[in-house]
Write a protein that holds these residues in place. Structure first.
Motif, PDB file in Angstrom:
ATOM      1  N   SER A  23     -49.096  42.872  -4.188  1.00 52.77           N
ATOM      2  CA  SER A  23     -47.929  43.165  -4.972  1.00 52.77           C
ATOM      3  C   SER A  23     -46.852  42.114  -4.442  1.00 52.77           C
ATOM      4  CB  SER A  23     -47.304  44.595  -4.621  1.00 52.77           C
ATOM      5  OG  SER A  23     -48.541  45.483  -5.104  1.00 52.77           O
ATOM      6  N   VAL A  24     -46.242  41.782  -5.223  1.00 52.55           N
ATOM      7  CA  VAL A  24     -45.300  40.701  -5.238  1.00 52.55           C
ATOM      8  C   VAL A  24     -43.829  41.206  -5.821  1.00 52.55           C
ATOM      9  CG1 VAL A  24     -44.307  38.358  -5.171  1.00 52.55           C
ATOM     10  CG2 VAL A  24     -46.657  38.940  -5.136  1.00 52.55           C
ATOM     11  N   LEU A  25     -42.897  41.429  -4.980  1.00 47.56           N
ATOM     12  CA  LEU A  25     -41.630  41.654  -5.249  1.00 47.56           C
ATOM     13  C   LEU A  25     -40.643  40.584  -5.711  1.00 47.56           C
ATOM     14  CD1 LEU A  25     -39.886  44.164  -5.330  1.00 47.56           C
ATOM     15  CD2 LEU A  25     -39.238  43.839  -2.950  1.00 47.56           C
ATOM     16  N   THR A  26     -40.028  40.698  -6.602  1.00 48.74           N
ATOM     17  CA  THR A  26     -39.063  39.600  -7.198  1.00 48.74           C
ATOM     18  C   THR A  26     -37.694  40.189  -7.660  1.00 48.74           C
ATOM     19  OG1 THR A  26     -39.807  39.961  -9.423  1.00 48.74           O
ATOM     20  CG2 THR A  26     -41.156  38.349  -8.182  1.00 48.74           C
ATOM     21  N   GLU A  27     -36.533  39.122  -7.465  1.00 44.80           N
ATOM     22  CA  GLU A  27     -35.569  39.620  -8.322  1.00 44.80           C
ATOM     23  C   GLU A  27     -35.280  38.936  -9.613  1.00 44.80           C
ATOM     24  OE1 GLU A  27     -30.590  38.718  -7.197  1.00 44.80           O
ATOM     25  OE2 GLU A  27     -31.896  39.375  -5.628  1.00 44.80           O
ATOM     26  N   ASP A  71     -36.989  46.777   3.131  1.00 46.69           N
ATOM     27  CA  ASP A  71     -35.890  45.901   3.516  1.00 46.69           C
ATOM     28  C   ASP A  71     -35.566  44.830   2.234  1.00 46.69           C
ATOM     29  OD1 ASP A  71     -35.722  47.058   5.984  1.00 46.69           O
ATOM     30  OD2 ASP A  71     -37.018  45.621   6.979  1.00 46.69           O
ATOM     31  N   LEU A  72     -36.713  44.653   1.470  1.00 47.14           N
ATOM     32  CA  LEU A  72     -36.539  43.671   0.547  1.00 47.14           C
ATOM     33  C   LEU A  72     -35.957  44.221  -0.747  1.00 47.14           C
ATOM     34  CD1 LEU A  72     -40.172  42.250   0.911  1.00 47.14           C
ATOM     35  CD2 LEU A  72     -37.975  41.310   1.859  1.00 47.14           C
ATOM     36  N   LEU A  73     -35.861  45.508  -0.766  1.00 44.62           N
ATOM     37  CA  LEU A  73     -35.375  46.430  -1.991  1.00 44.62           C
ATOM     38  C   LEU A  73     -33.967  46.439  -2.198  1.00 44.62           C
ATOM     39  CD1 LEU A  73     -38.115  49.017  -2.242  1.00 44.62           C
ATOM     40  CD2 LEU A  73     -38.038  47.433  -3.900  1.00 44.62           C
ATOM     41  N   ALA A  74     -33.225  45.238  -2.605  1.00 44.70           N
ATOM     42  CA  ALA A  74     -31.809  45.282  -2.915  1.00 44.70           C
ATOM     43  C   ALA A  74     -31.781  44.369  -4.198  1.00 44.70           C
ATOM     44  CB  ALA A  74     -31.321  44.596  -1.665  1.00 44.70           C
ATOM     45  N   GLY A  75     -30.899  44.806  -5.051  1.00 42.11           N
ATOM     46  CA  GLY A  75     -30.263  44.034  -6.126  1.00 42.11           C
ATOM     47  C   GLY A  75     -31.566  44.485  -7.088  1.00 42.11           C
ATOM     48  N   PRO A  76     -31.363  43.708  -8.447  1.00 38.14           N
ATOM     49  CA  PRO A  76     -32.438  44.168  -9.584  1.00 38.14           C
ATOM     50  C   PRO A  76     -33.674  43.831  -9.069  1.00 38.14           C
ATOM     51  CG  PRO A  76     -30.721  42.648 -10.160  1.00 38.14           C
ATOM     52  CD  PRO A  76     -30.451  42.948  -8.692  1.00 38.14           C
ATOM     53  N   GLY A  92     -48.666  31.867 -10.692  1.00 35.67           N
ATOM     54  CA  GLY A  92     -47.827  31.916 -11.929  1.00 35.67           C
ATOM     55  C   GLY A  92     -46.400  32.242 -11.523  1.00 35.67           C
ATOM     56  N   LEU A  93     -46.315  33.201 -10.427  1.00 29.62           N
ATOM     57  CA  LEU A  93     -45.139  33.372 -10.026  1.00 29.62           C
ATOM     58  C   LEU A  93     -44.268  32.348  -9.845  1.00 29.62           C
ATOM     59  CD1 LEU A  93     -45.682  36.782  -8.572  1.00 29.62           C
ATOM     60  CD2 LEU A  93     -44.120  36.541 -10.508  1.00 29.62           C
ATOM     61  N   ARG A  94     -45.001  31.370  -8.963  1.00 30.57           N
ATOM     62  CA  ARG A  94     -44.185  30.271  -8.180  1.00 30.57           C
ATOM     63  C   ARG A  94     -43.883  29.151  -9.416  1.00 30.57           C
ATOM     64  NH1 ARG A  94     -48.254  26.375  -5.393  1.00 30.57           N
ATOM     65  NH2 ARG A  94     -48.552  26.301  -7.629  1.00 30.57           N
ATOM     66  N   ASP A  95     -44.918  29.226 -10.084  1.00 30.34           N
ATOM     67  CA  ASP A  95     -44.657  28.110 -11.233  1.00 30.34           C
ATOM     68  C   ASP A  95     -43.476  28.618 -12.205  1.00 30.34           C
ATOM     69  OD1 ASP A  95     -46.484  26.545 -10.342  1.00 30.34           O
ATOM     70  OD2 ASP A  95     -48.093  27.250 -11.669  1.00 30.34           O
ATOM     71  N   PHE A  96     -43.464  29.862 -12.573  1.00 30.98           N
ATOM     72  CA  PHE A  96     -42.514  30.247 -13.316  1.00 30.98           C
ATOM     73  C   PHE A  96     -40.975  30.290 -12.733  1.00 30.98           C
ATOM     74  CE2 PHE A  96     -39.822  33.598 -15.441  1.00 30.98           C
ATOM     75  CZ  PHE A  96     -39.839  33.246 -16.777  1.00 30.98           C
ATOM     76  N   ALA A  97     -41.074  30.517 -11.279  1.00 28.37           N
ATOM     77  CA  ALA A  97     -39.856  30.345 -10.390  1.00 28.37           C
ATOM     78  C   ALA A  97     -39.159  29.038 -10.153  1.00 28.37           C
ATOM     79  CB  ALA A  97     -40.041  30.833  -9.129  1.00 28.37           C
ATOM     80  N   LYS A  98     -40.181  27.886 -10.349  1.00 27.07           N
ATOM     81  CA  LYS A  98     -39.964  26.684 -10.408  1.00 27.07           C
ATOM     82  C   LYS A  98     -39.095  26.227 -11.653  1.00 27.07           C
ATOM     83  CE  LYS A  98     -43.208  24.539  -7.231  1.00 27.07           C
ATOM     84  NZ  LYS A  98     -44.097  23.589  -7.100  1.00 27.07           N
ATOM     85  N   LEU A 103     -35.329  33.612 -11.406  1.00 27.84           N
ATOM     86  CA  LEU A 103     -36.420  34.349 -10.667  1.00 27.84           C
ATOM     87  C   LEU A 103     -36.509  34.195  -9.151  1.00 27.84           C
ATOM     88  CD1 LEU A 103     -38.856  36.559 -11.355  1.00 27.84           C
ATOM     89  CD2 LEU A 103     -40.209  34.469 -11.263  1.00 27.84           C
ATOM     90  N   VAL A 104     -36.539  34.973  -8.170  1.00 32.43           N
ATOM     91  CA  VAL A 104     -36.592  34.967  -6.828  1.00 32.43           C
ATOM     92  C   VAL A 104     -37.546  35.742  -6.260  1.00 32.43           C
ATOM     93  CG1 VAL A 104     -35.118  35.316  -4.585  1.00 32.43           C
ATOM     94  CG2 VAL A 104     -34.091  34.551  -6.772  1.00 32.43           C
ATOM     95  N   ILE A 105     -38.581  35.204  -5.729  1.00 30.27           N
ATOM     96  CA  ILE A 105     -39.670  35.856  -4.983  1.00 30.27           C
ATOM     97  C   ILE A 105     -39.089  36.357  -3.655  1.00 30.27           C
ATOM     98  CG2 ILE A 105     -41.974  35.624  -4.036  1.00 30.27           C
ATOM     99  CD1 ILE A 105     -42.621  33.387  -6.182  1.00 30.27           C
TER     100      ILE A 105
END
Length: 179
Positions: A23-27, A71-76, A92-98, A103-105
């Motif tokens: 699972s990867v958590l993102t903002e 600790d990572l669960l802050a903000g949207p 896919g997440l890294r490329d989309f964030a670039k 999008l912040v991982i």
């Protein structure tokens, strides 16, 4: 949200944590609905990307036995629940964030181990499972070919020695007949 609805949401998120390989958590603050659809499409069919409530996700993570996520669960927050190849989803997440810096991982979890954002990026830098399997198969094939050549070498040497001995015997027979 009613208590029964919250409980059902926690149970659903807990089940997704347990069924996922990673699972990867993102903002996602600032991303449009269209961009989120593109991201979901880019992640593929084996990954479910869901916007989550932080307090419910904290409870679900604790219930699933996942540590370090609170600790990572802050903000949207949104989570990519990966059921297939974690490397492909991380790419896919890294490329989309670039392409979309909004999008912040934040981090993630893989096989029960907490991952930082940098570790998720390192995971994305790995080659895909198929490429790694092909390289392993090629290495095994090369070692088998080397083993076959090693086993064949004594037979080849014996054949060359026998041919040289036959030629020497024929030469000495030819010299003896000529005398």
């Amino acid at each position: 949200m009613a208590k029964s609805d919250r409980q059902a949401a926690v149970e659903e998120i807990t089940a997704q944590f347990r069924e996922s390989n990673a699972s990867v958590l993102t903002e996602y603050r600032g991303l449009t609905v269209k961009q989120l659809k593109e991201l979901r499409r880019a992640l593929g069919a084996d990954t479910q990307y869901a916007v989550v409530k932080n307090t419910l996700t904290k409870r679900a993570a604790e219930s699933a036995g996942i540590e370090g996520m609170g600790d990572l669960l802050a903000g949207p927050s949104a989570i990519a629940f990966i059921k297939g190849d974690a490397v492909e989803a991380a790419k896919g997440l890294r490329d989309f964030a670039k392409a979309n810096p909004l999008l912040v991982i934040k981090g993630g979890v893989m096989d029960g181990k907490s991952l930082s954002a940098a570790e998720v990026t390192k995971l994305a830098d790995l080659e895909s499972r198929e490429v790694l399997l092909a390289k392993a198969a090629g290495a095994m094939k090369a070692s088998l070919a080397n083993a076959a050549a090693l086993f064949q070498a004594p037979l080849m040497q014996f054949a060359r020695t026998a041919d040289a001995l036959r030629a020497k015997v024929e030469q000495s027979n030819g010299e003896a007949a000529g005398e």
